[in-house]
Design an enzyme around this catalytic site. Structure first.
Site, PDB file in Angstrom:
ATOM      1  N   HIS A 161     -57.525  14.183 -25.056  1.00  0.00           N
ATOM      2  CA  HIS A 161     -56.367  13.398 -24.613  1.00  0.00           C
ATOM      3  C   HIS A 161     -56.666  12.550 -23.369  1.00  0.00           C
ATOM      4  CE1 HIS A 161     -54.417  16.445 -27.137  1.00  0.00           C
ATOM      5  NE2 HIS A 161     -53.376  15.647 -27.225  1.00  0.00           N
ATOM      6  N   GLU A 168     -46.628  19.558 -36.501  1.00  0.00           N
ATOM      7  CA  GLU A 168     -45.592  18.625 -36.018  1.00  0.00           C
ATOM      8  C   GLU A 168     -45.669  17.296 -36.778  1.00  0.00           C
ATOM      9  OE1 GLU A 168     -45.599  20.231 -31.402  1.00  0.00           O
ATOM     10  OE2 GLU A 168     -46.760  18.450 -31.876  1.00  0.00           O
ATOM     11  N   GLU A 220     -39.368  16.759 -33.955  1.00  0.00           N
ATOM     12  CA  GLU A 220     -39.666  16.804 -32.523  1.00  0.00           C
ATOM     13  C   GLU A 220     -38.927  15.694 -31.779  1.00  0.00           C
ATOM     14  OE1 GLU A 220     -43.477  16.477 -29.470  1.00  0.00           O
ATOM     15  OE2 GLU A 220     -43.837  16.869 -31.606  1.00  0.00           O
ATOM     16  N   CYS A 249     -39.814  14.145 -29.160  1.00  0.00           N
ATOM     17  CA  CYS A 249     -40.746  13.059 -28.850  1.00  0.00           C
ATOM     18  C   CYS A 249     -40.894  12.098 -30.021  1.00  0.00           C
ATOM     19  CB  CYS A 249     -42.113  13.614 -28.477  1.00  0.00           C
ATOM     20  SG  CYS A 249     -42.257  14.127 -26.752  1.00  0.00           S
ATOM     21  N   CYS A 308     -43.697  17.657 -23.101  1.00  0.00           N
ATOM     22  CA  CYS A 308     -43.699  16.223 -23.351  1.00  0.00           C
ATOM     23  C   CYS A 308     -42.294  15.685 -23.632  1.00  0.00           C
ATOM     24  CB  CYS A 308     -44.623  15.896 -24.520  1.00  0.00           C
ATOM     25  SG  CYS A 308     -44.345  16.918 -25.986  1.00  0.00           S
ATOM     26  N   CYS A 309     -41.442  16.487 -24.284  1.00  0.00           N
ATOM     27  CA  CYS A 309     -40.139  15.970 -24.699  1.00  0.00           C
ATOM     28  C   CYS A 309     -39.182  15.703 -23.533  1.00  0.00           C
ATOM     29  CB  CYS A 309     -39.500  16.915 -25.717  1.00  0.00           C
ATOM     30  SG  CYS A 309     -40.455  17.081 -27.243  1.00  0.00           S
TER      31      CYS A 309
END
Length: 687
Positions: free
Chosen positions: A166, A333, A349, A351, A424-425
């Site tokens: 990442h 996901e 999700e 996100c 992250c969300c």
């Protein structure tokens, strides 16, 4: 983080900043046909969205910063600057939670200046700058201790980028935050960090250099934003290079049906121009599709445009939940197969909803068709805002479609959480909410397009004339819309008001969902109190006129309660209906329905009443009807139906009053009975 507010003096662009913006404009030629009106030009006065933006400013953003401090995300940057210590969080992408919250804070400060928040963000930016290595590399999971980097990172830079590291994902969120901060404040402190890192990325990757398809897309979108801010062609070229690397990796088995082995999980199974289906990890995918739209718009790449159009048709036609959620499968996901939209195990999700908003906006800017705004609206009002509690500090990572048995209730996603190891969300929501004013209007030449119905004042420029557009409504509870047009002087232009698909008889712009019965209700449009005929173009009522100060347009949308049915290929929803009023999808929750929700039946004869309840869930319109409810008599082992009042609330508002049953889809009649044995809880003997 301090929360006391002080007025800020208006922030002016430096001379260097002005030269930067001018250079960007000079360099760019091709672009989206439709340009969104900047969030800085639209001031909200809305009873639905403005309180949410205020909660985001007052609660969500401070809580996100506080949690970044408490969970050592900030400490990671401090240790990276000192090059001492041990990476203190779980994932190598935890750096992005700080970037995304800075992005949200930047947008928020543009809407509501806050001197202490401004100073705190500058302090954070100093820590980010100190953690950056001399050549621009910025990745705390390696910099803290290069000899012992995070297990996902690989021994060398970029070594594991395709799979786990990442590194470029972190960079992409840095770029997005930097551009937002620069646009909102005029300051270059974060932008300079981003440009230094982007120059390293461009020097490292490209033709004749290192090649990779980034494992988690977003660097492509971030590079495009840097290109827009600076006009430097290398940023756009590198974004396109990353797109072109997909489907080139020889390490995957293209014949394997396993998405992990054939690269489909990463959207790396085929070149992007050959992809026709929404596939793999939903967030990564929708970031990729957003970047494909960006690059297609800015380069005129027709094969790329054709590919993203095909993917959109597949997703909206076969893989979208009725709430706008995306990503059916929890293992990875990811998107499932066509029409694979299970309710009990729906992932959806949060996100992915954020990413879908970005994608739908770009598709609309490419094509100018209201169908993209229809999907965007569905996501915004349902599957996205369901991701944050009414308190602004409790969240869903995934968004369920039904909760009905003991196993469901035991699942962590049956109730909201304050934070997640992978958070992250919450931070994605923190950055999207204050940017919402930028999704309301668009312009194309002398066309002014109204996409979202949000009470606001917009300052536009049509040709050489300044035009103020004031929007007033009580949407989504009421379908009455009013637009007051105030040009500086009489000006001819076309006002295009979106007539939502749901008001034109379309539950969705594909046949994935349809309304069970047609409606005779009509949309009414008036100018200065007089009904006017109008041309419907791509879902917009086109109102050409020489507008004068004080001209008023009113639009009345029919706010009926509609039953929605799914395509027969969605086997989970056969014989079931969902409830919709305006843009909102509804659900039944245990607390309003005698402790149950899964036993309710909605036959075609049920008549619903809509009632606004200001005291309930921060103010909602509920739907009520008398319907059959299945009841079990345990003593006699008999089953019967009894008449009961069903109360439905907007889907976004569920799980704000505790944990219990919930459902979006209701059987229209009883055709079978599932026998489920409820677990017996044994009382523990006292010792």
């Amino acid at each position: 983080m301090p929360t006391t507010r002080f007025p800020l003096k208006p922030l002016l662009l430096t001379a260097l900043g002005l030269r930067l913006a001018t250079a960007a404009l000079a360099q760019q030629k091709a672009d989206y046909p439709i340009q969104a009106v900047s969030f800085t030009k639209v001031k909200l006065a809305d009873n639905f969205w403005l309180p949410r933006l205020k909660t985001n400013t007052d609660v969500t953003i401070p809580a996100s910063f506080q949690r970044c401090e408490a969970t050592n995300r900030v400490k990671n940057f401090e240790m990276a600057a000192a090059k001492s210590g041990k990476f203190a969080t779980t994932y190598p992408f935890d750096d992005t939670d700080i970037y995304k919250t800075i992005e949200g804070a930047a947008y928020s400060m543009q809407l509501e200046p806050d001197a202490k928040l401004n100073a705190y963000v500058d302090e954070l930016i100093q820590k980010v700058a100190a953690a950056q290595e001399p050549d621009g590399y910025l990745y705390t999971a390696r910099t803290i201790d290069p000899q012992h980097p995070h297990a996902w990172a690989g021994k060398e830079r970029w070594e594991k980028e395709r799979e786990l590291s990442h590194e470029l994902y972190n960079a992409g969120h840095l770029y997005e935050a930097a551009v937002a901060h620069y646009e909102a404040t005029g300051k270059r402190n974060l932008l300079n960090i981003a440009l230094k890192n982007a120059d390293l990325v461009c020097a490292t990757f490209g033709p004749g250099k290192r090649a990779v398809a980034p494992g988690h897309e977003i660097v492509e979108m971030g590079l495009v934003k840097l290109y827009r801010a600076t006009g430097q062609p290398r940023y756009l070229a590198t974004a396109k290079f990353f797109l072109d690397q997909r489907g080139q990796y020889k390490g995957y088995d293209p014949k394997s049906p396993d998405v992990w082995k054939n690269g489909a999980y990463w959207q790396d199974h085929q070149p992007v121009v050959a992809q026709k289906e929404a596939i793999g990890h939903a967030v990564r995918a929708e970031y990729l599709y957003s970047a494909m739209a960006d690059v297609a718009a800015l380069t005129g790449d027709k094969p790329l445009l054709a590919a993203v159009d095909s993917i959109w048709q597949n997703m909206v036609g076969k893989k979208l939940y009725v709430t706008g959620g995306t990503g059916a499968a929890s293992d990875g996901e990811r998107f499932g197969q066509n029409y694979e939209l299970p309710n009990a195990t729906a992932y959806n999700e949060t996100c992915a909803s954020v990413a879908d908003v970005y994608w739908q906006q770009r598709m609309w800017q490419l094509h100018g068709d209201a169908k993209y705004a229809d999907v965007l609206e569905k996501v915004l009002y349902n599957g996205l805002i369901s991701g944050v509690g009414l308190d602004g500090k409790s969240f869903f990572y995934s968004n369920a479609m039904q909760v009905k048995n003991a196993a469901d209730l035991a699942h962590p996603e049956a109730q909201r959480s304050g934070w997640f190891d992978c958070s992250c969300c919450p931070t994605n929501l923190a950055r999207l909410f204050p940017a919402l004013p930028g999704y309301v209007y668009g312009q194309q030449g002398r066309d002014v397009l109204v996409n979202l119905f949000v009470s606001s004042t917009a300052d536009l420029q049509v040709g050489k004339e300044k035009v103020q557009l004031v929007q007033q409504n009580n949407y989504p509870w009421d379908g009455g819309l009013q637009f007051t047009v105030n040009p500086a002087r009489a000006t001819a232009f076309n006002l295009l008001v979106r007539i939502p698909g749901w008001a034109r008889g379309e539950a969705l712009p594909t046949n994935l969902y349809t309304f069970a019965q047609p409606s005779a209700a009509k949309v009414e449009v008036k100018v200065n109190g007089q009904p006017v005929p109008y041309q419907l173009r791509n879902g917009y009522a086109v109102l050409p006129r020489k507008w004068r100060k004080g001209d008023v347009v009113t639009v009345t949308l029919p706010m009926e309660v509609r039953r929605v049915v799914a395509n027969p290929n969605v086997r989970e929803d056969l014989g079931k209906v969902a409830l919709q009023r305006g843009p909102l999808m509804y659900c039944a929750e245990w607390t309003d329905n005698q402790g149950r929700a899964s036993n309710l039946i909605v036959p075609p004869t049920a008549q619903f009443t809509a009632t606004y309840k200001p005291e309930m869930l921060n103010g909602v319109t509920t739907l009520t009807a008398t319907v059959p409810a299945v009841q079990v008599n345990e003593a006699t082992s008999s089953i019967q139906t009894v008449q009961q009042t069903l109360t439905a609330i907007p889907y976004y508002a569920w799980a704000n009053r505790g944990k219990g049953e919930m459902t979006v889809w209701f059987p229209a009649k009883v055709v079978d009975v599932d026998l489920v044995t409820r677990p017996v809880v044994q009382k523990e003997e006292k010792k």
